[in-house]
Design a protein around this motif. Structure first.
Motif, short mmCIF file in Angstrom:
data_model
loop_
_atom_site.label_atom_id
_atom_site.label_comp_id
_atom_site.label_asym_id
_atom_site.label_seq_id
_atom_site.Cartn_x
_atom_site.Cartn_y
_atom_site.Cartn_z
N TRP A 278 0.89 -1.24 0.01
CA TRP A 278 0.12 -0.01 0.02
C TRP A 278 1.00 1.17 -0.11
O TRP A 278 0.33 2.30 -0.73
CB TRP A 278 -0.92 -0.11 1.15
N ASP A 279 2.05 1.34 0.82
CA ASP A 279 2.85 2.45 0.76
C ASP A 279 3.45 2.70 -0.77
O ASP A 279 3.44 3.78 -1.01
CB ASP A 279 4.03 2.29 1.74
N ILE A 280 3.84 1.60 -1.46
CA ILE A 280 4.26 1.66 -2.93
C ILE A 280 3.21 2.39 -3.51
O ILE A 280 3.41 3.10 -4.30
CB ILE A 280 4.89 0.45 -3.29
N THR A 281 2.05 1.90 -3.49
CA THR A 281 0.80 2.25 -4.28
C THR A 281 0.40 3.42 -4.10
O THR A 281 0.48 4.30 -4.92
CB THR A 281 -0.30 1.24 -4.04
N ASP A 282 0.53 4.19 -2.72
CA ASP A 282 0.29 5.51 -2.58
C ASP A 282 1.17 6.30 -3.18
O ASP A 282 1.22 7.47 -3.72
CB ASP A 282 0.39 5.93 -1.10
N ARG A 283 2.64 5.99 -3.02
CA ARG A 283 3.62 6.80 -3.56
C ARG A 283 3.41 6.92 -5.22
O ARG A 283 3.90 7.77 -5.99
CB ARG A 283 5.01 6.21 -3.25
N LEU A 284 3.17 5.69 -5.94
CA LEU A 284 3.08 5.71 -7.37
C LEU A 284 1.86 6.38 -7.85
O LEU A 284 2.09 7.19 -8.93
CB LEU A 284 2.94 4.28 -7.73
N VAL A 285 0.80 6.39 -7.10
CA VAL A 285 -0.23 7.22 -7.68
C VAL A 285 -0.09 8.73 -7.49
O VAL A 285 -0.12 9.60 -8.45
CB VAL A 285 -1.50 7.05 -6.72
N ALA A 286 0.81 9.06 -6.45
CA ALA A 286 1.17 10.53 -6.25
C ALA A 286 2.13 10.67 -7.24
O ALA A 286 2.21 11.97 -7.91
CB ALA A 286 1.64 10.70 -4.69
#
Length: 398
Positions: A278-286
């Motif tokens: 989820w942390d990677i996903t948040d960063r990728l979306v941002a």
């Protein structure tokens, strides 16, 4: 004339006749398969940027889930042809995503991104400019692959808006090398709060071999006899895909998930691997949002529905939520909405609104006649409703 010379001539004649008969039989078989409408097209090929992409110019029937004649354009996208140069008076929207955007289950004219321009034009969106959508969705892509596609393949088209179609059902896992366990593709990792791209797969001997085989067999791909051979060798391919009939049929009883989709996304992450994903996903979306805005374009995150969240049976959904220990199935929507508020980008959560429509009309938005109703990808009704809801939100903020 010697006996040996006569024998050689007879042998040569027989060989020629045998070759001619074989060629005629193969040609007849090829023509018969084409006349019968048989198709088992390999739409994808190895790609050193992301791991895989669509094969330019390929076309054929997709019948494993839904039914559609699929054409891949000359640039390698499931879309009509688009010139790189943006025509004057045009507002371009680039669509990023996975198989939901690729949408091989329905005719291209029934996809949400095809329907979107007409619905936006009806509200005067984009100051009466002609609205054009460009589809960059590819099956299996996670947010990291969408980011790479945006950076390397989208900007040449000069879009005015980038819409990331995020599918909670497996995009979070797709972003994690630890959870996905699939070799031969690009992954991002997170170190000290920064994203790092791992492209080691490009040097993997297996990936290099796949590239060589794909190039060597390119001329065979359109032959129906070769497709038939691949289909026989593939066996029961339905077991390998969450969107296929056999796999969907496994999702029976009171379970609203299916093979290939992740129940873990419906609640706060409960272990280190899912917290990291989820942390990677948040960063990728941002990162996709930042990349878009750095080019002066508008970024919109559209969170798509998972089959279980819009299954038209409220009591069944409630029992399923209780079995997961949650009161709501909208954790992804809530988390990404907070991210949008923090990072200043627009978020359109489709599932809550689609759920209300599904309940009111008792309509299945996922699934097809040749699969289990309510499971798998969006059907025509799902795409139509998604286009309507996305347009409605965008029209409020033209």
């Amino acid at each position: 004339m010697s006996t040996s010379s006569n024998w050689i001539r007879r042998a040569a004649r027989n060989a020629a006749l045998a070759l001619a008969a074989t060629a005629a039989a193969l040609l007849a078989g090829e023509l018969a398969l084409r006349a019968a409408g048989f198709s088992f097209v390999k739409f994808w090929q190895p790609d050193p940027l992301t791991g895989s992409r669509l094969r330019a110019g390929v076309q054929g029937w997709q019948t494993d889930e839904g039914r559609a004649y699929v054409r891949i354009n000359s640039q390698g996208w499931r879309d009509r042809e688009h010139p790189l140069a943006k025509p004057a008076g045009t507002y371009r929207i680039a669509i990023l995503g996975d198989s939901y955007a690729e949408a091989m289950q329905v005719d291209i004219e029934r996809t949400f991104w095809w329907l979107l321009p007409q619905k936006l034009a009806a509200c005067g969106f984009a100051a009466a400019r002609e609205i054009e959508t460009l589809n960059f969705g590819v099956s299996g892509y996670g947010t990291g692959h969408a980011l790479l596609t945006l950076r390397e393949r989208v900007w040449a088209y000069h879009p005015d808006m980038v819409l990331l179609a995020f599918f909670p059902g497996n995009d979070v896992r797709n972003n994690s090398a630890a959870l996905e366990h699939e070799m031969g593709r690009a992954y991002f990792s997170l170190k000290d709060g920064k994203l790092y791209l791992d492209t080691a797969f490009r040097d993997d001997p297996l990936f290099i071999e796949k590239q060589h085989i794909s190039a060597q067999r390119a001329w065979l791909q359109d032959l129906r006899l070769y497709q038939l051979l691949r289909r026989v060798r593939a066996g029961d391919i339905a077991k390998g895909f969450h969107n296929a009939p056999v796999a969907a049929a496994l999702a029976a009883g009171e379970k609203l998930t299916e093979p290939g989709l992740d129940e873990q996304v419906f609640h706060e992450p409960r272990d280190g691997s899912w917290r990291e994903a989820w942390d990677i996903t948040d960063r990728l979306v941002a990162a996709v949002a930042d990349e878009t805005r750095s080019h002066g374009a508008r970024f919109v995150l559209a969170i798509l529905s998972t089959p279980g969240t819009v299954y038209p049976d409220a009591a069944l959904r409630e029992r399923y939520a209780r079995s997961l220990g949650v009161s709501s199935l909208f954790y992804p929507e809530e988390r990404l909405a907070r991210l949008g508020e923090q990072r200043g980008f627009e978020v359109i959560a489709l599932a809550p609104q689609m759920q209300r429509v599904a309940d009111a009309k008792h309509v299945f938005l996922h699934g097809f006649a040749n699969t289990k109703p309510g499971f798998g990808h969006w059907n025509e009704a799902g795409h139509a409703l998604a286009a309507e809801l996305i347009a409605s939100q965008l029209c409020r903020r033209p």
